[in-house]
Design a protein around this motif. Sequence first.
Motif, PDB file in Angstrom:
ATOM      1  N   ALA A  50     -50.205 -17.008  34.930  1.00 43.58           N
ATOM      2  CA  ALA A  50     -49.160 -16.573  35.014  1.00 43.58           C
ATOM      3  C   ALA A  50     -48.944 -15.576  34.156  1.00 43.58           C
ATOM      4  N   GLU A  51     -48.911 -16.053  32.717  1.00 45.79           N
ATOM      5  CA  GLU A  51     -48.807 -15.392  31.551  1.00 45.79           C
ATOM      6  C   GLU A  51     -49.565 -13.666  31.794  1.00 45.79           C
ATOM      7  N   ARG A  52     -51.005 -14.460  31.497  1.00 44.76           N
ATOM      8  CA  ARG A  52     -52.172 -13.762  31.973  1.00 44.76           C
ATOM      9  C   ARG A  52     -51.848 -12.371  32.349  1.00 44.76           C
ATOM     10  N   SER A  53     -51.388 -12.789  33.454  1.00 50.10           N
ATOM     11  CA  SER A  53     -51.581 -11.420  34.729  1.00 50.10           C
ATOM     12  C   SER A  53     -49.935 -10.470  35.021  1.00 50.10           C
ATOM     13  N   VAL A  54     -49.276 -11.329  33.609  1.00 52.28           N
ATOM     14  CA  VAL A  54     -47.838 -10.559  33.097  1.00 52.28           C
ATOM     15  C   VAL A  54     -47.990  -9.823  32.352  1.00 52.28           C
ATOM     16  N   LEU A  55     -48.998  -9.695  31.328  1.00 54.23           N
ATOM     17  CA  LEU A  55     -49.200  -9.417  30.284  1.00 54.23           C
ATOM     18  C   LEU A  55     -50.330  -8.564  31.097  1.00 54.23           C
ATOM     19  N   ALA A  56     -50.778  -8.414  32.229  1.00 57.34           N
ATOM     20  CA  ALA A  56     -51.672  -7.345  32.222  1.00 57.34           C
ATOM     21  C   ALA A  56     -51.336  -5.954  33.322  1.00 57.34           C
ATOM     22  N   LYS A  57     -49.842  -6.877  34.098  1.00 56.09           N
ATOM     23  CA  LYS A  57     -48.819  -5.902  34.635  1.00 56.09           C
ATOM     24  C   LYS A  57     -48.559  -5.483  34.136  1.00 56.09           C
ATOM     25  N   ILE A  58     -47.652  -5.467  32.444  1.00 57.22           N
ATOM     26  CA  ILE A  58     -46.953  -4.805  31.459  1.00 57.22           C
ATOM     27  C   ILE A  58     -48.467  -3.707  30.779  1.00 57.22           C
ATOM     28  N   ALA A  59     -49.926  -3.947  30.620  1.00 60.51           N
ATOM     29  CA  ALA A  59     -50.778  -3.185  29.605  1.00 60.51           C
ATOM     30  C   ALA A  59     -51.360  -2.079  30.919  1.00 60.51           C
ATOM     31  N   GLU A  60     -50.610  -2.059  31.751  1.00 61.41           N
ATOM     32  CA  GLU A  60     -51.155  -1.578  33.413  1.00 61.41           C
ATOM     33  C   GLU A  60     -49.765  -0.302  33.625  1.00 61.41           C
ATOM     34  N   MET A  61     -48.769  -0.557  33.138  1.00 60.49           N
ATOM     35  CA  MET A  61     -47.650   0.765  33.134  1.00 60.49           C
ATOM     36  C   MET A  61     -47.464   1.872  31.597  1.00 60.49           C
ATOM     37  N   PRO A  62     -47.251   2.860  32.346  1.00 61.09           N
ATOM     38  CA  PRO A  62     -47.242   4.166  31.792  1.00 61.09           C
ATOM     39  C   PRO A  62     -47.053   3.343  30.223  1.00 61.09           C
ATOM     40  N   ASP A  63     -46.844   4.068  29.248  1.00 66.21           N
ATOM     41  CA  ASP A  63     -46.357   4.441  27.947  1.00 66.21           C
ATOM     42  C   ASP A  63     -45.097   3.894  27.931  1.00 66.21           C
ATOM     43  N   SER A  64     -44.159   4.578  28.168  1.00 64.61           N
ATOM     44  CA  SER A  64     -42.815   4.110  27.980  1.00 64.61           C
ATOM     45  C   SER A  64     -41.897   2.642  28.392  1.00 64.61           C
ATOM     46  N   PRO A  69     -37.649 -20.088  25.724  1.00 64.77           N
ATOM     47  CA  PRO A  69     -39.134 -20.685  25.403  1.00 64.77           C
ATOM     48  C   PRO A  69     -39.338 -21.532  26.620  1.00 64.77           C
ATOM     49  N   VAL A  70     -37.126 -21.898  27.569  1.00 67.03           N
ATOM     50  CA  VAL A  70     -37.462 -22.802  28.271  1.00 67.03           C
ATOM     51  C   VAL A  70     -38.115 -21.980  29.979  1.00 67.03           C
ATOM     52  N   LEU A  71     -38.220 -20.705  29.713  1.00 66.70           N
ATOM     53  CA  LEU A  71     -38.497 -19.434  31.213  1.00 66.70           C
ATOM     54  C   LEU A  71     -39.796 -19.238  30.778  1.00 66.70           C
ATOM     55  N   ALA A  72     -40.860 -18.968  32.297  1.00 65.18           N
ATOM     56  CA  ALA A  72     -42.184 -19.544  32.314  1.00 65.18           C
ATOM     57  C   ALA A  72     -42.254 -17.792  32.605  1.00 65.18           C
ATOM     58  N   PRO A  73     -43.295 -17.219  32.279  1.00 67.30           N
ATOM     59  CA  PRO A  73     -43.842 -15.760  32.924  1.00 67.30           C
ATOM     60  C   PRO A  73     -44.638 -15.868  33.965  1.00 67.30           C
ATOM     61  N   LYS A  74     -43.981 -15.132  34.829  1.00 60.89           N
ATOM     62  CA  LYS A  74     -44.700 -14.985  36.059  1.00 60.89           C
ATOM     63  C   LYS A  74     -44.817 -13.234  36.848  1.00 60.89           C
ATOM     64  N   ARG A 134     -49.997 -16.654  46.997  1.00 65.75           N
ATOM     65  CA  ARG A 134     -51.763 -16.822  47.734  1.00 65.75           C
ATOM     66  C   ARG A 134     -52.219 -17.158  46.394  1.00 65.75           C
ATOM     67  N   THR A 135     -52.662 -16.083  44.837  1.00 65.68           N
ATOM     68  CA  THR A 135     -53.087 -16.156  43.709  1.00 65.68           C
ATOM     69  C   THR A 135     -52.287 -17.466  43.633  1.00 65.68           C
ATOM     70  N   ALA A 136     -51.280 -18.218  43.522  1.00 72.01           N
ATOM     71  CA  ALA A 136     -50.442 -19.464  42.933  1.00 72.01           C
ATOM     72  C   ALA A 136     -50.650 -20.440  43.565  1.00 72.01           C
ATOM     73  N   ALA A 137     -50.903 -20.061  44.761  1.00 72.60           N
ATOM     74  CA  ALA A 137     -51.481 -21.351  45.601  1.00 72.60           C
ATOM     75  C   ALA A 137     -52.775 -22.104  45.033  1.00 72.60           C
ATOM     76  N   ARG A 138     -53.724 -21.327  44.713  1.00 77.01           N
ATOM     77  CA  ARG A 138     -54.630 -21.053  44.358  1.00 77.01           C
ATOM     78  C   ARG A 138     -55.515 -21.835  43.005  1.00 77.01           C
ATOM     79  N   ARG A 139     -53.984 -21.885  42.391  1.00 75.24           N
ATOM     80  CA  ARG A 139     -55.082 -22.219  41.167  1.00 75.24           C
ATOM     81  C   ARG A 139     -54.521 -23.866  40.667  1.00 75.24           C
ATOM     82  N   LYS A 198     -51.859 -22.793  35.668  1.00 75.96           N
ATOM     83  CA  LYS A 198     -51.183 -21.966  36.790  1.00 75.96           C
ATOM     84  C   LYS A 198     -50.283 -21.547  35.609  1.00 75.96           C
ATOM     85  N   GLU A 199     -49.641 -21.824  35.308  1.00 77.73           N
ATOM     86  CA  GLU A 199     -48.389 -21.343  33.067  1.00 77.73           C
ATOM     87  C   GLU A 199     -49.334 -20.049  33.177  1.00 77.73           C
ATOM     88  N   ALA A 200     -50.683 -20.418  32.277  1.00 77.54           N
ATOM     89  CA  ALA A 200     -51.268 -19.950  31.332  1.00 77.54           C
ATOM     90  C   ALA A 200     -52.712 -17.882  32.074  1.00 77.54           C
TER      91      ALA A 200
END
Length: 150
Positions: A43-57, A74-79, A28-33, A39-41
Amino acid sequence: MASTRTSGYEGFTAEERAAMKEHAQELRTAARRGSRADKEAEAERSVLAKIAEMPDSDRVMAERVHAVVTAAAPVLAPKLWYGMPAYARDGKVVCFFQSAQKFTARYATLGFSDQAKLDEGTMWANAFALTEVTPEVEARIAALVKRAVS
Protein backbone atom coordinates in the motif's frame (compact mmCIF):
# COMPACT_ATOMS: atom_id res chain seq x y z
CA MET A 1 -14.70 20.74 -9.65
CA ALA A 2 -14.53 21.07 -13.40
CA SER A 3 -16.89 19.06 -15.49
CA THR A 4 -16.30 17.20 -18.71
CA ARG A 5 -19.97 16.53 -19.39
CA THR A 6 -20.90 16.51 -23.04
CA SER A 7 -24.65 16.08 -22.72
CA GLY A 8 -27.49 17.23 -20.49
CA TYR A 9 -27.03 14.17 -18.27
CA GLU A 10 -26.40 15.24 -14.68
CA GLY A 11 -24.52 12.07 -13.65
CA PHE A 12 -20.88 11.58 -12.77
CA THR A 13 -18.13 13.46 -14.59
CA ALA A 14 -15.42 11.57 -16.45
CA GLU A 15 -13.04 12.37 -13.59
CA GLU A 16 -15.47 10.98 -11.01
CA ARG A 17 -16.01 7.79 -13.03
CA ALA A 18 -12.24 7.35 -13.36
CA ALA A 19 -11.83 7.77 -9.58
CA MET A 20 -14.50 5.12 -8.94
CA LYS A 21 -12.75 2.71 -11.33
CA GLU A 22 -9.46 3.35 -9.54
CA HIS A 23 -11.12 2.61 -6.20
CA ALA A 24 -12.55 -0.67 -7.49
CA GLN A 25 -9.07 -1.67 -8.70
CA GLU A 26 -7.59 -0.70 -5.30
CA LEU A 27 -10.09 -2.98 -3.56
CA ARG A 28 -9.30 -5.89 -5.90
CA THR A 29 -5.56 -5.40 -5.39
CA ALA A 30 -5.91 -5.22 -1.60
CA ALA A 31 -7.93 -8.44 -1.57
CA ARG A 32 -5.10 -10.30 -3.37
CA ARG A 33 -2.28 -9.26 -1.02
CA GLY A 34 -0.78 -11.68 1.50
CA SER A 35 0.05 -10.93 5.13
CA ARG A 36 -0.80 -7.68 6.89
CA ALA A 37 2.83 -6.54 6.65
CA ASP A 38 2.83 -7.32 2.91
CA LYS A 39 -0.41 -5.37 2.47
CA GLU A 40 0.94 -2.33 4.32
CA ALA A 41 4.25 -2.35 2.44
CA GLU A 42 2.50 -2.70 -0.92
CA ALA A 43 0.00 0.00 0.00
CA GLU A 44 2.79 2.44 0.84
CA ARG A 45 4.60 1.60 -2.42
CA SER A 46 1.35 2.27 -4.29
CA VAL A 47 0.94 5.65 -2.59
CA LEU A 48 4.53 6.65 -3.37
CA ALA A 49 4.11 5.52 -6.98
CA LYS A 50 0.88 7.55 -7.32
CA ILE A 51 2.66 10.60 -5.89
CA ALA A 52 5.56 10.11 -8.33
CA GLU A 53 3.08 10.19 -11.26
CA MET A 54 1.73 13.62 -10.30
CA PRO A 55 2.69 16.83 -12.12
CA ASP A 56 5.61 18.59 -10.43
CA SER A 57 3.63 21.16 -8.42
CA ASP A 58 1.25 18.52 -7.01
CA ARG A 59 4.02 15.96 -6.55
CA VAL A 60 6.14 18.30 -4.42
CA MET A 61 3.16 19.09 -2.17
CA ALA A 62 2.09 15.44 -1.96
CA GLU A 63 5.61 14.36 -0.98
CA ARG A 64 5.67 16.94 1.83
CA VAL A 65 2.16 16.04 3.00
CA HIS A 66 3.12 12.35 3.00
CA ALA A 67 6.24 13.05 5.08
CA VAL A 68 4.37 15.25 7.55
CA VAL A 69 1.40 12.88 7.98
CA THR A 70 3.51 9.77 8.44
CA ALA A 71 5.77 11.55 10.97
CA ALA A 72 2.96 13.26 12.90
CA ALA A 73 0.66 10.23 13.06
CA PRO A 74 2.56 6.95 12.70
CA VAL A 75 -0.69 5.12 13.60
CA LEU A 76 -2.01 6.05 10.16
CA ALA A 77 -1.23 3.65 7.32
CA PRO A 78 -0.76 5.01 3.80
CA LYS A 79 -3.14 3.59 1.18
CA LEU A 80 -4.71 4.59 -2.10
CA TRP A 81 -8.29 5.79 -1.89
CA TYR A 82 -10.10 6.60 -5.14
CA GLY A 83 -6.67 6.96 -6.73
CA MET A 84 -5.49 9.46 -4.12
CA PRO A 85 -2.86 9.13 -1.39
CA ALA A 86 -4.75 8.56 1.85
CA TYR A 87 -3.93 7.68 5.44
CA ALA A 88 -6.07 5.21 7.37
CA ARG A 89 -6.49 3.92 10.88
CA ASP A 90 -7.81 0.37 11.22
CA GLY A 91 -8.56 0.41 7.48
CA LYS A 92 -10.71 3.57 7.64
CA VAL A 93 -9.44 6.68 5.86
CA VAL A 94 -8.78 9.62 8.18
CA CYS A 95 -7.19 12.06 5.72
CA PHE A 96 -6.20 12.24 2.07
CA PHE A 97 -4.37 14.39 -0.48
CA GLN A 98 -6.17 15.25 -3.70
CA SER A 99 -4.00 16.69 -6.44
CA ALA A 100 -5.27 19.67 -8.38
CA GLN A 101 -4.95 17.60 -11.55
CA LYS A 102 -7.23 14.83 -10.21
CA PHE A 103 -10.43 16.80 -10.83
CA THR A 104 -8.97 19.63 -12.90
CA ALA A 105 -9.11 22.01 -9.94
CA ARG A 106 -7.04 25.13 -9.42
CA TYR A 107 -5.58 23.88 -6.12
CA ALA A 108 -4.73 20.63 -4.35
CA THR A 109 -6.71 19.61 -1.28
CA LEU A 110 -5.92 18.07 2.09
CA GLY A 111 -9.16 16.46 3.17
CA PHE A 112 -10.37 14.71 6.32
CA SER A 113 -13.08 12.07 6.59
CA ASP A 114 -15.69 11.74 9.30
CA GLN A 115 -13.18 9.45 11.08
CA ALA A 116 -11.04 12.52 11.88
CA LYS A 117 -11.61 14.00 15.30
CA LEU A 118 -11.68 17.61 14.17
CA ASP A 119 -15.13 18.42 15.56
CA GLU A 120 -15.46 21.99 16.77
CA GLY A 121 -18.92 22.88 17.99
CA THR A 122 -21.60 22.50 15.33
CA MET A 123 -19.45 23.41 12.29
CA TRP A 124 -15.81 22.78 11.29
CA ALA A 125 -13.60 22.52 8.24
CA ASN A 126 -12.88 19.07 6.80
CA ALA A 127 -10.84 20.12 3.75
CA PHE A 128 -8.10 22.65 3.10
CA ALA A 129 -6.92 24.11 -0.20
CA LEU A 130 -3.17 23.84 -0.80
CA THR A 131 -1.20 25.93 -3.25
CA GLU A 132 2.17 25.47 -1.53
CA VAL A 133 3.48 23.51 1.44
CA THR A 134 5.64 25.91 3.44
CA PRO A 135 7.11 25.20 6.90
CA GLU A 136 4.11 27.00 8.42
CA VAL A 137 1.69 24.85 6.41
CA GLU A 138 3.61 21.72 7.44
CA ALA A 139 3.22 22.69 11.10
CA ARG A 140 -0.52 23.25 10.62
CA ILE A 141 -0.92 19.91 8.81
CA ALA A 142 0.97 18.12 11.60
CA ALA A 143 -1.26 19.71 14.24
CA LEU A 144 -4.45 18.84 12.32
CA VAL A 145 -3.38 15.24 11.76
CA LYS A 146 -2.38 14.77 15.41
CA ARG A 147 -5.75 16.14 16.46
CA ALA A 148 -7.55 13.98 13.90
CA VAL A 149 -6.17 10.78 15.45
CA SER A 150 -6.35 11.85 19.10
